[in-house]
Motif scaffolding. Structure first.
Motif, PDB file in Angstrom:
ATOM      1  N   GLN A 122       0.830  -1.207   0.000  1.00  9.68           N
ATOM      2  CA  GLN A 122       0.000   0.000   0.000  1.00  9.68           C
ATOM      3  C   GLN A 122       0.869   1.264   0.000  1.00  9.68           C
ATOM      4  O   GLN A 122       0.596   2.228  -0.726  1.00  9.68           O
ATOM      5  CB  GLN A 122      -0.925   0.017   1.231  1.00  9.68           C
ATOM      6  CG  GLN A 122      -2.048  -1.008   1.165  1.00  9.68           C
ATOM      7  CD  GLN A 122      -2.963  -0.771  -0.033  1.00  9.68           C
ATOM      8  OE1 GLN A 122      -2.892  -1.476  -1.035  1.00  9.68           O
ATOM      9  NE2 GLN A 122      -3.800   0.238   0.051  1.00  9.68           N
ATOM     10  N   ALA A 123       1.908   1.251   0.815  1.00 11.76           N
ATOM     11  CA  ALA A 123       2.820   2.405   0.888  1.00 11.76           C
ATOM     12  C   ALA A 123       3.477   2.640  -0.471  1.00 11.76           C
ATOM     13  O   ALA A 123       3.577   3.787  -0.942  1.00 11.76           O
ATOM     14  CB  ALA A 123       3.877   2.168   1.966  1.00 11.76           C
ATOM     15  N   ARG A 124       3.896   1.557  -1.121  1.00 18.97           N
ATOM     16  CA  ARG A 124       4.524   1.679  -2.449  1.00 18.97           C
ATOM     17  C   ARG A 124       3.517   2.212  -3.467  1.00 18.97           C
ATOM     18  O   ARG A 124       3.881   2.999  -4.353  1.00 18.97           O
ATOM     19  CB  ARG A 124       5.075   0.325  -2.896  1.00 18.97           C
ATOM     20  CG  ARG A 124       6.342  -0.069  -2.148  1.00 18.97           C
ATOM     21  CD  ARG A 124       6.891  -1.394  -2.644  1.00 18.97           C
ATOM     22  NE  ARG A 124       8.167  -1.689  -2.031  1.00 18.97           N
ATOM     23  CZ  ARG A 124       8.493  -2.870  -1.496  1.00 18.97           C
ATOM     24  NH1 ARG A 124       7.619  -3.853  -1.495  1.00 18.97           N
ATOM     25  NH2 ARG A 124       9.679  -3.057  -0.960  1.00 18.97           N
ATOM     26  N   PHE A 125       2.266   1.775  -3.354  1.00 21.76           N
ATOM     27  CA  PHE A 125       1.221   2.263  -4.259  1.00 21.76           C
ATOM     28  C   PHE A 125       1.093   3.780  -4.166  1.00 21.76           C
ATOM     29  O   PHE A 125       1.034   4.484  -5.184  1.00 21.76           O
ATOM     30  CB  PHE A 125      -0.133   1.608  -3.925  1.00 21.76           C
ATOM     31  CG  PHE A 125      -1.282   2.257  -4.651  1.00 21.76           C
ATOM     32  CD1 PHE A 125      -1.611   1.860  -5.935  1.00 21.76           C
ATOM     33  CD2 PHE A 125      -2.015   3.285  -4.062  1.00 21.76           C
ATOM     34  CE1 PHE A 125      -2.655   2.480  -6.623  1.00 21.76           C
ATOM     35  CE2 PHE A 125      -3.057   3.912  -4.734  1.00 21.76           C
ATOM     36  CZ  PHE A 125      -3.380   3.504  -6.025  1.00 21.76           C
ATOM     37  N   TRP A 126       1.057   4.322  -2.946  1.00 19.34           N
ATOM     38  CA  TRP A 126       0.842   5.757  -2.771  1.00 19.34           C
ATOM     39  C   TRP A 126       2.041   6.581  -3.212  1.00 19.34           C
ATOM     40  O   TRP A 126       1.884   7.661  -3.793  1.00 19.34           O
ATOM     41  CB  TRP A 126       0.421   6.079  -1.330  1.00 19.34           C
ATOM     42  CG  TRP A 126      -1.006   5.684  -1.107  1.00 19.34           C
ATOM     43  CD1 TRP A 126      -1.480   4.651  -0.346  1.00 19.34           C
ATOM     44  CD2 TRP A 126      -2.160   6.294  -1.713  1.00 19.34           C
ATOM     45  NE1 TRP A 126      -2.854   4.577  -0.439  1.00 19.34           N
ATOM     46  CE2 TRP A 126      -3.295   5.575  -1.272  1.00 19.34           C
ATOM     47  CE3 TRP A 126      -2.349   7.365  -2.586  1.00 19.34           C
ATOM     48  CZ2 TRP A 126      -4.597   5.900  -1.668  1.00 19.34           C
ATOM     49  CZ3 TRP A 126      -3.646   7.689  -2.992  1.00 19.34           C
ATOM     50  CH2 TRP A 126      -4.744   6.965  -2.529  1.00 19.34           C
TER      51      TRP A 126
END
Length: 219
Positions: free
Chosen positions: A94-98
Motif C-alpha cells: 500500500q505504501a509503495r502504491f501511494w
C-alpha cells in the motif's frame, strides 16, 4: 567495511529531499554534492548514464538512482534503526502504491500550477487540488500516512510542502483552506529533525519558482 555515502542532488528538488530525509532518519553520515543541472558533473553522467538526473545515491562507489528506490535501499541497507517501510507485506504494498501515485501524478500537476497561465493553469490547479484531496482522504485522521509512525509515504510527499507557498502565490489559492488535515500533517512532519534539516526555506523556493517563470516566459 567503511560506509562511503555521497548524494548528488539539487537543493530545491522535492525528490532529492526524500533521500536526504531517509539518510537522516537512519543517522547515516553522507557527503552532499550540489549539482548544476545546466552543467552536469562527469560523476553524475557516469553514475546515472540512463536518465542523467539527480538525485543519485552513491554507496561505496555503487550508484542507486530514482528517489523512491533510494529510500527503499536506505531502509534495507540500514535496517537496524527507524524502519521506513512497514514490516507487513500488504501495508508495504500500500505504501509503495501511494508513493507511485505521487510520482506519476504530482510532479506534472504541480508544474502546471506555477509554469503555465490562463486555462492551462486553471486546469492544472483543479487537478492539483484534486490530487491533494485524494491524498488527504488516504491520510484521514491518522498522524502519518502509515499510522502512528513517520514512514515511506510521508517521506515521498513532504518535499512538495516547501513548494506550497509558491503554488499558492502563482496559483492564487490556499492549500490550507482546501486541505487542512494535509497541512496539519505537513507541520507535524516538519517537527522531525530529519525533515526540518532536509527541506530548504520555502521563501527561497518561491524565489526559485519566480526565476523559473522568468526563464520560461510565464507572465
Amino acid at each position: 567495511m567503511a560506509n562511503e555515502v555521497i548524494l548528488l542532488d539539487f537543493w530545491p528538488s522535492m525528490f532529492g529531499m526524500r533521500t536526504r530525509i531517509a539518510l537522516r532518519e537512519k543517522g547515516v553520515d553522507f557527503e552532499y554534492r550540489e549539482e548544476n543541472l545546466r552543467d552536469k558533473s562527469p560523476l553524475l553522467l557516469q553514475m546515472n548514464p540512463v536518465h542523467k538526473k539527480i538525485p543519485v545515491l552513491i554507496h561505496n562507489g555503487k550508484p542507486v538512482c530514482e528517489s523512491s528506490i533510494q529510500v527503499q535501499y536506505i531502509d534495507e541497507s540500514w535496517s537496524h534503526k527507524n524502519p521506513i517501510l512497514p514490516s507487513d507485506p500488504y501495508q508495504r504494498a500500500q505504501a509503495r502504491f501511494w508513493v507511485d501515485f505521487i510520482d506519476k501524478k504530482m510532479y506534472e500537476a504541480q508544474r502546471k500550477v506555477w509554469a503555465s497561465k490562463g486555462e492551462e493553469q486553471e486546469t492544472g490547479k483543479k487537478e492539483f487540488i484534486e490530487l491533494l484531496k485524494i491524498l488527504e482522504s488516504e491520510l484521514g485522521d491518522k498522524p502519518y500516512f502509515g499510522g502512528d509512525d513517520f514512514g515511506y509515504v510521508d517521506i515521498g510527499l513532504i518535499g512538495f510542502y516547501t513548494w506550497f507557498p509558491g503554488y499558492e502565490k502563482y496559483g492564487n489559492f490556499s492549500i490550507e483552506a482546501e486541505c487542512p488535515k494535509l497541512i496539519a500533517w505537513a507541520k507535524r512532519c516538519m517537527q522531525r529533525e530529519s525533515v526540518a534539516k532536509s527541506l530548504p526555506d520555502s521563501e527561497k523556493v518561491t524565489q526559485f519558482i519566480a526565476d523559473l517563470r522568468k526563464a520560461f516566459g510565464v507572465e
